[in-house]
Design an enzyme around this catalytic site. Structure first.
Site, PDB file in Angstrom:
ATOM      1  N   CYS A 111      43.722  46.405  34.636  1.00  0.00           N
ATOM      2  CA  CYS A 111      43.659  45.939  33.249  1.00  0.00           C
ATOM      3  C   CYS A 111      42.301  45.364  32.885  1.00  0.00           C
ATOM      4  O   CYS A 111      42.060  45.013  31.732  1.00  0.00           O
ATOM      5  CB  CYS A 111      44.772  44.937  33.019  1.00  0.00           C
ATOM      6  N   HIS A 143      43.366  37.278  27.590  1.00  0.00           N
ATOM      7  CA  HIS A 143      44.029  38.408  28.246  1.00  0.00           C
ATOM      8  C   HIS A 143      45.500  38.369  27.843  1.00  0.00           C
ATOM      9  O   HIS A 143      46.071  39.391  27.509  1.00  0.00           O
ATOM     10  CB  HIS A 143      43.849  38.330  29.762  1.00  0.00           C
ATOM     11  N   GLU A 148      45.960  31.339  32.436  1.00  0.00           N
ATOM     12  CA  GLU A 148      44.842  31.455  31.488  1.00  0.00           C
ATOM     13  C   GLU A 148      44.728  30.188  30.618  1.00  0.00           C
ATOM     14  O   GLU A 148      43.632  29.680  30.392  1.00  0.00           O
ATOM     15  CB  GLU A 148      45.013  32.704  30.620  1.00  0.00           C
ATOM     16  N   LYS A 152      47.450  41.209  22.093  1.00  0.00           N
ATOM     17  CA  LYS A 152      48.485  41.988  22.785  1.00  0.00           C
ATOM     18  C   LYS A 152      49.866  41.698  22.202  1.00  0.00           C
ATOM     19  O   LYS A 152      50.801  42.457  22.413  1.00  0.00           O
ATOM     20  CB  LYS A 152      48.485  41.685  24.285  1.00  0.00           C
ATOM     21  N   HIS A 202      50.255  45.909  25.845  1.00  0.00           N
ATOM     22  CA  HIS A 202      49.184  45.857  26.842  1.00  0.00           C
ATOM     23  C   HIS A 202      48.681  47.267  27.178  1.00  0.00           C
ATOM     24  O   HIS A 202      49.367  48.046  27.825  1.00  0.00           O
ATOM     25  CB  HIS A 202      49.708  45.164  28.101  1.00  0.00           C
ATOM     26  N   PHE A 233      45.204  43.522  37.905  1.00  0.00           N
ATOM     27  CA  PHE A 233      45.836  43.521  39.223  1.00  0.00           C
ATOM     28  C   PHE A 233      44.752  43.866  40.250  1.00  0.00           C
ATOM     29  O   PHE A 233      43.927  44.744  40.017  1.00  0.00           O
ATOM     30  CB  PHE A 233      46.933  44.592  39.302  1.00  0.00           C
TER      31      PHE A 233
END
Lengths: 97, 422
Positions: free
Chosen positions: B172, B312, B323, B344, B349, B408
């Site tokens: 991502c 994010h 975050e 998002k 996403h 990831f």
């Protein structure tokens, strides 16, 4: 180019004309070109790249339910060559059944 | 041979073109307009039929997109959907920037287009054929379609880009790394113009099924439009989405010489790795903290300079908490003065495309002085007491924006964009 003459094959139920019509249509469909632009004399190298040719040979195998060895398929240069090959392999296939 | 260190002058890098395809709209400006209105691109999956026992039956999909006007039938066979989307977003960005890529030295023009999973739809399709009909039934176009770098490769061919050409694959964070790599290459003088961003077309059984298996996705099947709810206490995972976004990054002098319209300047790029867990952040959000810190250091800015953060914010329980914690720790009191939103909430996403889409949102935030909203934020989670632009966009002076993307694998990127002031 000399007129094409298919070797007389016993047991083949598909005519030369039928194979030709189907092959030309498959080539046109797969490559997204007008049917009128594809002829027996068309060369695979000019129609597309080697991947296109491989894909077309697979499509022919599917359409006619035949299996053409890669070494044999490699020698095919024109649509006409492919038609002759398919014609050769159809009876072989039927003989197995 | 003398290999002593060299001193080079880093050039300034600006954004002169943008293109995007998202589940909100099929261009960058329309996507931005939709974001400001708090639109929602998530819906029940139509791309393939799925049994009702699937745990996740919704996603963000492009609406009525047809690659045909841009990519002819013969080319379409050679490309996975993600590569075609990369071309479409690039085409828009190229037209938008006004530069004719048929002119100039093509070795000065490059492309960096990342993807999380590349041609996963093609992988899935070919594997199906392999299982069904054996190896002789596998399309010869499979490899050129599934390669994660196929987007970059196809875009380079389309626009004759012979300079730096690569694809980043950091899940991502892929777009973030792509834009960062392009920024570095132009700064150093390796290229003058680079198409940079990401593309993702992963709404298929394999991707939905496998992300669902790891319990990463929201399972709010009855209310798909409420599923992506970053920072909300009832969030239960992310919503998979398709998308592509491409920026034209350009050397400032090159842009000025041709009188280009400049959206914003790329002033910082901060990266780091978690070295912690393959799919989870540590609770303090150390990766996010350091990436933002490094981005500001690169930009030579203070934390108090930051006006907007495009988070994010994927709507996962752990990710959002880490975050928020990192922002509070890094910015201190200023965390309560800036605005941090997650677009998002509207797009879902887009994995490897997320950083591109959200860079556009960050850039437009500094261009227009508008923070796009975090929709679906009904009840902020405990301790989530920042200004998330909940539900509606906020007009606010914005000079500096950060765009966070984390992948990831523990890949963290923070990009810093500044309003262009000459």
């Amino acid at each position: 180019m000399p007129p094409f003459t298919a070797p007389a094959q016993q047991g083949s139920s598909v005519t030369e004309t039928e194979i030709e019509a189907k092959v030309l249509q498959l080539v046109a469909d797969q490559l997204g070109v007008p049917r009128s632009e594809v002829t027996r004399e068309s060369e695979f190298d000019k129609l597309g790249d080697s991947l296109d040719k491989t894909e077309l040979m697979m499509a022919f195998e599917d359409a006619f339910d035949v299996s053409i060895p890669d070494e044999t398929a490699a020698s095919v240069q024109t649509i006409s060559d492919a038609i002759v090959l398919i014609r050769e392999y159809i009876p072989a296939k039927q003989a197995e059944v | 041979m003398n290999r002593s260190p060299r001193t080079i002058t880093l050039r300034r890098v600006v954004v002169t073109g943008m293109g995007a395809l998202t589940d909100l709209a099929l261009t960058a400006p329309k996507t931005w307009e939709a974001m400001k209105e708090g639109a929602n691109g998530v819906d029940t999956i139509t791309a393939f039929s799925m049994p009702s026992d699937w745990p996740v039956r919704f996603a963000g999909q492009l609406k009525d997109w047809d690659p045909a006007p841009l990519i002819d039938f013969k080319e379409q066979k050679r490309m996975d959907r993600f590569a075609m989307m990369a071309i479409a977003a690039s085409d828009e960005a190229v037209r938008d920037c006004g530069f004719d890529f048929g002119t100039g030295d093509p070795y000065r023009h490059g492309v960096m287009i990342g993807s999380g999973v590349g041609g996963i739809l093609s992988t899935e399709e070919s594997h199906g054929k392999l299982l069904q009909g054996g190896v002789r039934r596998v399309s010869p176009f499979t490899v050129p379609r599934l390669m994660v770098n196929a987007g970059a490769g196809q875009v380079s061919i389309r626009f004759n880009l012979r300079g730096p050409n690569a694809a980043t694959a950091t899940a991502c964070a892929s777009s973030g790394h792509a834009i960062g790599a392009a920024y570095h290459a132009i700064q150093r003088g390796d290229a003058d113009l680079i198409l940079a961003g990401g593309s993702e077309a992963a709404v298929g059984q394999l991707c939905i099924g496998t992300f669902a298996a790891m319990k990463a996705l929201s399972t709010r099947n009855d209310e798909p439009k409420l599923a992506s709810r970053p920072f909300d206490k009832d969030r239960d995972g992310f919503v998979l989405a398709e998308g592509a976004a491409v920026l034209v990054l350009e050397d400032l002098e090159h842009a000025n010489a041709r009188g280009a319209r400049i959206y914003a300047e790329v002033v910082g790029y901060g990266v780091c790795g978690d070295a912690y867990h393959i799919a989870a952040p540590d609770e303090q959000g150390s990766g996010a903290f350091m990436a933002m810190k490094f981005a500001l250091r690169d930009a030579q800015l203070n934390t108090t300079d930051v006006d907007y953060i495009n988070a994010h914010g994927t709507s996962t329980p752990l990710g959002d908490a880490a975050e928020v914690a990192s922002v509070k720790r890094l910015f201190g009191d200023h965390a309560y003065k800036l605005c941090m939103s997650s677009t998002k909430s509207m797009t879902g996403h887009g994995l490897g495309a997320a950083g591109g889409i959200e860079s556009i949102a960050s850039i437009m935030a500094v261009v227009e002085g508008v923070a796009p909203p975090t929709i679906n934020l009904d009840h902020p989670d405990e301790g989530f007491d920042l200004n998330f632009a909940a539900k509606t966009a906020q007009e606010r002076p914005t000079r500096i924006a950060l765009n966070n993307t984390f992948g990831f694998g523990g890949h963290n990127v923070s990009l810093c964009f500044a309003r262009f002031e000459g």
